[in-house]
Design a protein around this motif. Structure first.
Motif, mmCIF file in Angstrom:
data_model
loop_
_atom_site.group_PDB
_atom_site.id
_atom_site.type_symbol
_atom_site.label_atom_id
_atom_site.label_comp_id
_atom_site.label_asym_id
_atom_site.label_seq_id
_atom_site.Cartn_x
_atom_site.Cartn_y
_atom_site.Cartn_z
ATOM 1 N N PHE A 24 -4.429 2.299 7.248
ATOM 2 C CA PHE A 24 -5.416 1.286 6.885
ATOM 3 C C PHE A 24 -6.689 1.926 6.339
ATOM 4 O O PHE A 24 -7.268 1.438 5.354
ATOM 5 C CB PHE A 24 -5.751 0.417 8.096
ATOM 6 C CG PHE A 24 -4.915 -0.830 8.192
ATOM 7 C CD1 PHE A 24 -5.492 -2.078 8.275
ATOM 8 C CD2 PHE A 24 -3.530 -0.743 8.201
ATOM 9 C CE1 PHE A 24 -4.723 -3.223 8.362
ATOM 10 C CE2 PHE A 24 -2.739 -1.874 8.286
ATOM 11 C CZ PHE A 24 -3.339 -3.121 8.370
ATOM 12 N N SER B 119 -8.204 -6.657 6.557
ATOM 13 C CA SER B 119 -8.061 -5.668 7.628
ATOM 14 C C SER B 119 -7.913 -6.322 8.993
ATOM 15 O O SER B 119 -7.484 -5.683 9.951
ATOM 16 C CB SER B 119 -9.266 -4.730 7.647
ATOM 17 O OG SER B 119 -10.420 -5.401 8.130
ATOM 18 N N THR C 164 -10.619 0.400 8.640
ATOM 19 C CA THR C 164 -10.856 -0.168 7.316
ATOM 20 C C THR C 164 -12.328 -0.444 7.081
ATOM 21 O O THR C 164 -12.889 -0.075 6.040
ATOM 22 C CB THR C 164 -10.057 -1.481 7.153
ATOM 23 O OG1 THR C 164 -8.681 -1.224 7.416
ATOM 24 C CG2 THR C 164 -10.217 -2.027 5.745
#
Length: 266
Positions: free
Chosen positions: A172, A194, A205
């Motif tokens: 991520f 996210s 993120t």
């Protein structure tokens, strides 16, 4: 459960892992054009893995069984924490618009892609637990309540949960950095995306995006937290009412196609 609660060794080891992981703190590294963010949860998982019987042998199989029995109990506390976020965040969530609510239908894409691949790789009922959602804390609690974490579905959801904790945070953080460079999506959209119900993935993120867009950092964090909070709240109902029944139905269909017989034991 009572024996697990009385296992002082497990509690002391968990305390040591938490203190050690928090002492290390959040680490950030520049990786090409992106930024890699490592969170304390990741260290705790790695350190806990190496304490097992196959490595340092600090804990034995009995200790691991006791620790496993406490997972459901600790998840109940987490679910209660999610519940306390409903009231204070209610009007903030309404202001965020319908996009935050509609994003939960992404669970359907998860199961439509994940279950066929899982069954192709040889999994059976594990596929339902693993692929009915992104398998974060609320989903682990849901599968544990319906099937039990010692079941095939429980093994599936816990497997994806651990993989998500180890690799999801890294993925991520880097994905957010790469996508921001391509300018395909607005930073707020990436922040909203996210919020899949994982605090570690969302934090990675948001941390990466905040470092790239410092002038938008406050709003990026607000969208990420609001999205993640909503995912943790209505994501449970989405999984329970829509995703899990669809997963079971898809599993039955694919099982008959793959093995030529009806689903075993169901």
């Amino acid at each position: 459960m009572l024996e697990a609660i009385k296992n002082v060794k497990v509690h002391l080891l968990v305390l040591a892992l938490v203190v050690g992981a928090e002492f290390i703190g959040i680490l950030k590294f520049d990786v090409g054009p992106g930024k890699l963010v490592l969170l304390p949860m990741l260290y705790a998982v790695f350190l806990g893995t190496f304490l097992g019987p196959k490595f340092l042998k600090v804990v034995n199989d009995k200790d691991m069984d006791n620790a496993s029995a406490l997972v459901s109990l600790t998840l109940m506390l987490l679910m209660a924490r999610y519940g306390t976020l409903v009231g204070p965040k209610f009007f903030e969530i309404l202001k965020a618009g319908p996009a935050l609510i509609l994003q939960e239908f992404g669970n359907i894409g998860t199961l439509l892609i994940g279950i066929p691949i899982a069954m192709f790789l040889g999994l059976k009922r594990e596929a339902v637990g693993a692929a009915h959602s992104i398998a974060r804390e609320p989903n682990v609690a849901l599968i544990g309540d319906i099937y039990g974490l010692d079941s095939a579905e429980g093994r599936g959801v816990m497997g994806v949960y651990i993989c998500g904790t180890v690799f999801g945070t890294i993925f991520f953080g880097l994905a957010a950095s790469m996508l921001s460079i391509l300018n395909w999506f607005h930073p707020y959209a990436l922040a909203m995306a996210s919020g899949v119900g994982s605090a570690s993935m969302m934090t990675a993120t948001v941390g990466s995006l905040s470092a790239i867009y410092p002038e938008m950092a406050d709003k990026i964090q607000a969208f990420g937290v609001a999205s993640n909070t909503l995912s943790g709240l209505d994501g449970v109902y989405m999984s329970m009412i829509i995703a899990l029944p669809m997963s079971n139905k898809l599993y039955k269909i694919l099982y008959r196609i793959k093995f030529g017989t009806p689903q075993e034991g169901k």
